[in-house]
Design a protein around this motif. Structure first.
Motif, PDB file in Angstrom:
ATOM      1  N   GLU A 100      43.951  48.307  48.296  1.00  0.00           N
ATOM      2  CA  GLU A 100      44.676  47.398  47.417  1.00  0.00           C
ATOM      3  C   GLU A 100      45.338  46.352  48.306  1.00  0.00           C
ATOM      4  O   GLU A 100      46.159  46.684  49.162  1.00  0.00           O
ATOM      5  CB  GLU A 100      45.726  48.165  46.604  1.00  0.00           C
ATOM      6  N   LYS A 156      49.073  36.369  38.010  1.00  0.00           N
ATOM      7  CA  LYS A 156      49.012  37.472  37.053  1.00  0.00           C
ATOM      8  C   LYS A 156      49.704  38.711  37.609  1.00  0.00           C
ATOM      9  O   LYS A 156      50.528  39.321  36.946  1.00  0.00           O
ATOM     10  CB  LYS A 156      47.549  37.785  36.706  1.00  0.00           C
ATOM     11  N   LYS A 157      49.358  39.040  38.830  1.00  0.00           N
ATOM     12  CA  LYS A 157      49.926  40.224  39.470  1.00  0.00           C
ATOM     13  C   LYS A 157      50.981  39.861  40.517  1.00  0.00           C
ATOM     14  O   LYS A 157      51.965  40.556  40.697  1.00  0.00           O
ATOM     15  CB  LYS A 157      48.803  41.033  40.124  1.00  0.00           C
ATOM     16  N   LYS A 182      35.172  36.213  42.737  1.00  0.00           N
ATOM     17  CA  LYS A 182      36.536  36.380  42.241  1.00  0.00           C
ATOM     18  C   LYS A 182      37.190  37.676  42.729  1.00  0.00           C
ATOM     19  O   LYS A 182      38.300  37.996  42.317  1.00  0.00           O
ATOM     20  CB  LYS A 182      36.532  36.370  40.701  1.00  0.00           C
ATOM     21  N   ILE A 183      36.489  38.415  43.580  1.00  0.00           N
ATOM     22  CA  ILE A 183      37.036  39.658  44.124  1.00  0.00           C
ATOM     23  C   ILE A 183      37.086  39.529  45.636  1.00  0.00           C
ATOM     24  O   ILE A 183      36.079  39.225  46.274  1.00  0.00           O
ATOM     25  CB  ILE A 183      36.180  40.874  43.732  1.00  0.00           C
ATOM     26  N   GLU A 237      43.973  33.915  41.292  1.00  0.00           N
ATOM     27  CA  GLU A 237      44.090  35.169  42.017  1.00  0.00           C
ATOM     28  C   GLU A 237      42.747  35.878  42.166  1.00  0.00           C
ATOM     29  O   GLU A 237      41.882  35.788  41.306  1.00  0.00           O
ATOM     30  CB  GLU A 237      45.070  36.111  41.316  1.00  0.00           C
ATOM     31  N   ASN A 238      42.596  36.585  43.269  1.00  0.00           N
ATOM     32  CA  ASN A 238      41.497  37.527  43.449  1.00  0.00           C
ATOM     33  C   ASN A 238      41.833  38.854  42.776  1.00  0.00           C
ATOM     34  O   ASN A 238      43.014  39.221  42.638  1.00  0.00           O
ATOM     35  CB  ASN A 238      41.272  37.812  44.937  1.00  0.00           C
ATOM     36  N   PHE A 239      40.791  39.571  42.389  1.00  0.00           N
ATOM     37  CA  PHE A 239      40.962  40.986  42.058  1.00  0.00           C
ATOM     38  C   PHE A 239      41.092  41.733  43.381  1.00  0.00           C
ATOM     39  O   PHE A 239      40.278  41.548  44.279  1.00  0.00           O
ATOM     40  CB  PHE A 239      39.759  41.491  41.270  1.00  0.00           C
ATOM     41  N   THR A 240      42.121  42.546  43.537  1.00  0.00           N
ATOM     42  CA  THR A 240      42.470  43.035  44.884  1.00  0.00           C
ATOM     43  C   THR A 240      42.350  44.541  45.086  1.00  0.00           C
ATOM     44  O   THR A 240      42.590  45.023  46.199  1.00  0.00           O
ATOM     45  CB  THR A 240      43.908  42.613  45.229  1.00  0.00           C
TER      46      THR A 240
END
Length: 420
Positions: free
Chosen positions: A119, A33-34, A390-391, A93-96
């Motif tokens: 970040e 996603k990112k 997930k983070i 993906e992790n939330f970063t």
């Protein structure tokens, strides 16, 4: 004609041999996603027009799972119509963008905390950008940027700036005094990844240390104020053979940090210091995890009240207090059993039972100091972990340590992330 026939026969044999091999014709990365797909393709070993090799695929997955912005990863192989195979990497993906906090207190200490924001995937290229604010009687702050893949898939750069001010006890003549301590400086590190298990860092730091007497005992040989320009050369070697699966870890890690510190003042003389953390993880059943860390540290044995190794809540022994002693060598052992109580789609509640212990060599002393009961600290305790799966590193921990050795204290230690 015969030569032309031989030429076409050679082409046929070559193509036929090529077709017999399981050849990769396409590499696809899904789920991002990112993160930039082009960036991830720089990190993996699998490429189009190479032979399909399961060991390389597994190695790529292990590498991807170690990245802080990847929660999980797997692969599939799809047979293409005609010749070749498509390799598909599926990324979660992790939330970063993560806030963090360390809060600490004990029965003898004032409340202190450090909060910040990091970040871990800035620009979608694995760059870490962060800043922190700390209150520990005095105010402190710092900023950092870490780009491990800045130049290519192996070579990067890190830059750190800090302005750290604390109240530090200084120990001498079987007594102590409190000083206001400030460390202000910049550090630059070159980062090199030998492979995904072995990393090396090498760098230089220029900083100023400032000590100002506040209260307590005095000695004519211990200055009431110091302001010293210093520099530091640092070498770090990190071996990481840990298998990561959400909150469960298994394997072995070794982290070596070796430094030379130069000084412009004989009151804070130059010295060498090094320590190695050996960390071992083992899965116990379906919900258990045993974790242990052994830290061995050694520095130049100078008889100074400003010795480099400290015994502290946030560094090595939970519940012991904030900087309760100093030494020129240290042996620290942390071991704990972690057990998952609740495991939902995104949330995990984990308990732990631990024992932290350690001892140190007094400044100017000898290795017999390790067996001195005045230096020995043993702190069993219990704790809880609240995790978001997930983070990245979204683990809020609470530990309570209770000392059972001479002149022991007890206290709570809060923080973000596992203690080790």
């Amino acid at each position: 004609m015969k030569k032309l026939y031989s030429f076409f026969l050679l082409i046929f044999v070559f193509l036929n041999g090529y077709a017999q091999k399981e050849t990769i014709t396409e590499v696809t990365i899904k789920g991002t996603k990112k993160t930039k797909v082009s960036f991830l393709k720089k990190l993996i070993k699998v490429e189009a027009r190479t032979e399909l090799d399961s060991t390389v695929l597994i190695s790529d997955i292990e590498h991807l799972k170690r990245l802080p912005f990847v929660a999980s990863a797997n692969f599939s192989v799809v047979k293409k119509i005609g010749i070749g195979y498509e390799v598909v990497y599926q990324i979660e993906e992790n939330f970063t963008l993560i806030p963090f906090a360390n809060l600490f207190s004990s029965s003898n200490d004032d409340f202190a905390f450090r909060v910040g924001l990091q970040e871990f995937n800035f620009l979608g290229k694995g760059v870490t950008l962060g800043a922190f604010y700390q209150y520990d009687i005095f105010n402190s702050f710092g900023v950092n940027i870490r780009a491990p893949y800045l130049f290519n898939s192996k070579l990067g750069l890190a830059i750190n700036y800090k302005d750290l001010t604390t109240q530090e006890p200084v120990f001498f003549d079987n007594t102590s005094a409190d000083y206001k301590y400030n460390n202000n400086g910049v550090e630059v590190l070159g980062l090199y990844q030998i492979n995904f298990k072995n990393r090396v860092e090498f760098g230089y730091s220029a900083f100023t240390e400032d000590y100002k007497y506040i209260s307590g005992a005095q000695n004519t040989e211990v200055p009431l104020a110091l302001n010293v320009d210093k520099h530091l050369w640092k070498l770090i070697y990190n071996y990481d053979n840990i298998d990561y699966h959400y909150q469960y870890l298994s394997g072995f890690r070794s982290y070596l940090n070796f430094q030379y510190v130069g000084s412009t003042d004989t009151n804070l003389p130059e010295f060498l210091i090094g320590f190695n953390d050996f960390t071992f993880f083992k899965r116990i059943g379906e919900k258990g995890n045993w974790a242990s860390r052994v830290r061995l540290g050694l520095a130049t044995n100078i008889d100074t009240p400003f010795a480099p190794f400290t015994v502290d809540n946030n560094i090595n022994i939970r519940g012991v207090g904030n900087t309760i002693d100093r030494g020129t060598a240290a042996i620290i052992v942390n071991t704990e059993y972690r057990h998952t109580l609740v495991d939902k789609d995104w949330f995990v509640l984990q308990s732990n039972v631990f024992v932290d212990g350690g001892s140190w060599r007094n400044p100017g002393g000898d290795f017999g100091d390790f067996s001195d009961t005045q230096n020995l600290r043993i702190y069993p305790g219990v704790g809880l972990r609240f995790m978001h799966k997930k983070i990245f590193n979204a683990i809020f921990r609470i530990d309570y340590g209770y000392g059972i050795t001479q002149d022991a204290s007890r206290g709570l230690v809060f923080g973000i992330g596992q203690y080790f």
